[in-house]
Design a protein around this motif. Structure first.
Motif, PDB file in Angstrom:
ATOM      1  N   ALA A 102      13.908 -41.565 -15.633  1.00  0.00           N
ATOM      2  CA  ALA A 102      14.575 -40.733 -16.630  1.00  0.00           C
ATOM      3  C   ALA A 102      15.508 -39.694 -16.022  1.00  0.00           C
ATOM      4  CB  ALA A 102      13.527 -40.039 -17.504  1.00  0.00           C
ATOM      5  N   PHE A 103      15.124 -39.134 -14.869  1.00  0.00           N
ATOM      6  CA  PHE A 103      15.846 -37.960 -14.366  1.00  0.00           C
ATOM      7  C   PHE A 103      16.484 -38.137 -12.995  1.00  0.00           C
ATOM      8  CE2 PHE A 103      12.404 -36.247 -17.116  1.00  0.00           C
ATOM      9  CZ  PHE A 103      13.213 -35.712 -18.103  1.00  0.00           C
ATOM     10  N   GLN A 104      16.382 -39.320 -12.378  1.00  0.00           N
ATOM     11  CA  GLN A 104      16.881 -39.471 -11.024  1.00  0.00           C
ATOM     12  C   GLN A 104      18.369 -39.151 -10.914  1.00  0.00           C
ATOM     13  OE1 GLN A 104      14.853 -40.090  -8.456  1.00  0.00           O
ATOM     14  NE2 GLN A 104      16.557 -39.767  -7.059  1.00  0.00           N
ATOM     15  N   GLY A 105      19.145 -39.609 -11.898  1.00  0.00           N
ATOM     16  CA  GLY A 105      20.579 -39.333 -11.867  1.00  0.00           C
ATOM     17  C   GLY A 105      20.882 -37.852 -11.936  1.00  0.00           C
ATOM     18  N   PHE A 106      20.185 -37.144 -12.808  1.00  0.00           N
ATOM     19  CA  PHE A 106      20.376 -35.698 -12.940  1.00  0.00           C
ATOM     20  C   PHE A 106      19.994 -34.980 -11.658  1.00  0.00           C
ATOM     21  CE2 PHE A 106      18.286 -31.612 -13.804  1.00  0.00           C
ATOM     22  CZ  PHE A 106      19.365 -30.896 -14.325  1.00  0.00           C
ATOM     23  N   ILE A 107      18.883 -35.390 -11.067  1.00  0.00           N
ATOM     24  CA  ILE A 107      18.407 -34.748  -9.839  1.00  0.00           C
ATOM     25  C   ILE A 107      19.394 -34.982  -8.695  1.00  0.00           C
ATOM     26  CG2 ILE A 107      16.599 -34.837  -8.067  1.00  0.00           C
ATOM     27  CD1 ILE A 107      14.625 -35.432 -10.393  1.00  0.00           C
ATOM     28  N   GLU A 108      19.885 -36.213  -8.568  1.00  0.00           N
ATOM     29  CA  GLU A 108      20.805 -36.544  -7.478  1.00  0.00           C
ATOM     30  C   GLU A 108      22.102 -35.745  -7.564  1.00  0.00           C
ATOM     31  OE1 GLU A 108      20.578 -38.419  -4.836  1.00  0.00           O
ATOM     32  OE2 GLU A 108      18.556 -39.199  -5.174  1.00  0.00           O
ATOM     33  N   THR A 109      22.574 -35.498  -8.787  1.00  0.00           N
ATOM     34  CA  THR A 109      23.866 -34.829  -8.950  1.00  0.00           C
ATOM     35  C   THR A 109      23.772 -33.318  -9.075  1.00  0.00           C
ATOM     36  OG1 THR A 109      23.735 -35.183 -11.357  1.00  0.00           O
ATOM     37  CG2 THR A 109      24.890 -36.854 -10.047  1.00  0.00           C
ATOM     38  N   THR A 110      22.595 -32.806  -9.470  1.00  0.00           N
ATOM     39  CA  THR A 110      22.487 -31.378  -9.795  1.00  0.00           C
ATOM     40  C   THR A 110      21.569 -30.588  -8.874  1.00  0.00           C
ATOM     41  OG1 THR A 110      22.818 -31.996 -12.121  1.00  0.00           O
ATOM     42  CG2 THR A 110      22.039 -29.747 -11.679  1.00  0.00           C
ATOM     43  N   LEU A 111      20.465 -31.190  -8.425  1.00  0.00           N
ATOM     44  CA  LEU A 111      19.426 -30.422  -7.738  1.00  0.00           C
ATOM     45  C   LEU A 111      19.404 -30.601  -6.222  1.00  0.00           C
ATOM     46  CD1 LEU A 111      16.417 -30.826 -10.203  1.00  0.00           C
ATOM     47  CD2 LEU A 111      18.107 -28.992 -10.082  1.00  0.00           C
ATOM     48  N   ALA A 115      20.220 -24.473  -1.724  1.00  0.00           N
ATOM     49  CA  ALA A 115      19.588 -23.348  -2.423  1.00  0.00           C
ATOM     50  C   ALA A 115      18.353 -23.800  -3.182  1.00  0.00           C
ATOM     51  CB  ALA A 115      20.598 -22.699  -3.374  1.00  0.00           C
ATOM     52  N   VAL A 116      18.444 -24.944  -3.857  1.00  0.00           N
ATOM     53  CA  VAL A 116      17.288 -25.479  -4.583  1.00  0.00           C
ATOM     54  C   VAL A 116      16.167 -25.820  -3.612  1.00  0.00           C
ATOM     55  CG1 VAL A 116      16.443 -27.431  -5.951  1.00  0.00           C
ATOM     56  CG2 VAL A 116      18.600 -26.333  -6.553  1.00  0.00           C
ATOM     57  N   ILE A 117      16.508 -26.488  -2.510  1.00  0.00           N
ATOM     58  CA  ILE A 117      15.499 -26.882  -1.528  1.00  0.00           C
ATOM     59  C   ILE A 117      14.830 -25.663  -0.907  1.00  0.00           C
ATOM     60  CG2 ILE A 117      15.187 -27.999   0.725  1.00  0.00           C
ATOM     61  CD1 ILE A 117      17.333 -30.016  -0.130  1.00  0.00           C
ATOM     62  N   LEU A 160      10.021 -35.045  -7.375  1.00  0.00           N
ATOM     63  CA  LEU A 160      11.394 -35.526  -7.488  1.00  0.00           C
ATOM     64  C   LEU A 160      12.388 -34.398  -7.246  1.00  0.00           C
ATOM     65  CD1 LEU A 160      10.960 -37.788 -10.638  1.00  0.00           C
ATOM     66  CD2 LEU A 160      11.445 -38.581  -8.322  1.00  0.00           C
ATOM     67  N   ILE A 161      11.955 -33.151  -7.462  1.00  0.00           N
ATOM     68  CA  ILE A 161      12.808 -31.998  -7.183  1.00  0.00           C
ATOM     69  C   ILE A 161      12.824 -31.787  -5.677  1.00  0.00           C
ATOM     70  CG2 ILE A 161      13.185 -29.541  -7.596  1.00  0.00           C
ATOM     71  CD1 ILE A 161      11.453 -29.832 -10.106  1.00  0.00           C
ATOM     72  N   PRO A 162      13.966 -31.855  -5.030  1.00  0.00           N
ATOM     73  CA  PRO A 162      14.037 -31.721  -3.569  1.00  0.00           C
ATOM     74  C   PRO A 162      13.405 -30.424  -3.078  1.00  0.00           C
ATOM     75  CG  PRO A 162      16.131 -32.488  -4.444  1.00  0.00           C
ATOM     76  CD  PRO A 162      15.296 -32.111  -5.630  1.00  0.00           C
TER      77      PRO A 162
END
Length: 266
Positions: A102-111, A115-117, A160-162
């Protein structure tokens, strides 16, 4: 890639896949700090495959018992402890699988940012430390039920969140549920088999859609080194985790997160 890059990145992946310290946080450091080239999708597939082989090899007797008793119990309706654990692992894999689709595309492009990591490395390091300090450390794998397995599986979806660390968040969830450190780690490692296999499969499908040349000798070396380092990591982590606890890993995450922020803001 240079041979030094291959060796370093493969060992980093093998170690950080199973230690609760975040592989994504470590894999951005050579690129961001040292200016190393991106390792590419093919190399990612190779080192993931190496860690998958390592965890299967280390738990080979357990894996065989889980498959044998899981299938036998499904047919007869009577489950041994291994058969019940096999289906709990399947159940715990579902949340991360669905979240990934569901969210892999969003995570790859946004997260996927430094800074997130850095933020998740620190935040989930603190949570790991807190969970280990507050846990009663009394529940074993034999006491694991479907509700607890599903809760750990839901926590795995957060990986899934880096920067979160798959092993770190699943061990944290196990500790929050009162599991013994070694059993929380053991369940985390066994849970990794289907999720790493699924991740590797998706990477392979993506790789087949690309037309870039494949350097097979680099991939073979990466697979072997990541597998060996992961095998050694699993062995010694399980040997010492009850004695040292999670505090050293939590402190390391705090220092790593601070270093990443210093790198970003410097």
């Amino acid at each position: 890639m240079d041979i030094l890059h291959i060796i370093a990145l493969a060992i980093i992946q093998g170690l950080t896949e199973f230690l609760p310290i975040s592989s994504s946080a470590h894999l951005i450091l050579p690129n961001q700090v040292l200016g190393w080239p991106d390792q590419g999708l093919a190399f990612d597939v190779a080192v993931h495959f190496g860690t998958l082989l390592a965890v299967i090899a280390y738990f080979r007797k357990d894996v065989w018992a889980l498959i044998r008793d899981g299938l036998a119990g499904f047919g007869s309706g009577k489950f041994t402890d291994d058969g019940r654990l096999a289906w709990l692992i399947v159940l715990a894999t579902i949340p991360a699988g669905l979240a990934g689709l569901a969210f892999q595309g969003f995570i790859e492009t946004t997260l996927r940012s430094a800074a997130v990591i850095a933020s998740t490395t620190i935040i989930f390091g603190v949570v790991l430390w807190w969970a280990d300090a507050r846990s009663v450390h009394t529940h074993t794998l034999a006491q694991l039920n479907w509700k607890r397995a599903l809760a750990i599986g839901a926590a795995q979806a957060l990986a899934l969140i880096p920067g979160t660390s798959r092993s770190g968040i699943t061990m944290t969830a196990g500790l929050m549920l009162g599991m013994e450190r070694k059993d929380a780690a053991r369940f985390s490692f066994l849970m990794s088999i289907p999720i790493i296999a699924l991740s590797a499969l998706l990477l392979i499908i993506e790789l087949l859609e690309q037309s870039q040349p494949v350097h097979w000798h680099d991939l073979f070396l990466g697979t072997v080194l990541s597998g060996i380092s992961a095998f050694v990591c699993i062995h010694y982590f399980l040997q010492f985790i009850n004695r040292i606890g999670m505090a050293p890993f939590a402190i390391y995450r705090l220092l790593l997160g601070a270093a990443l922020f210093w790198m970003i803001l410097g």
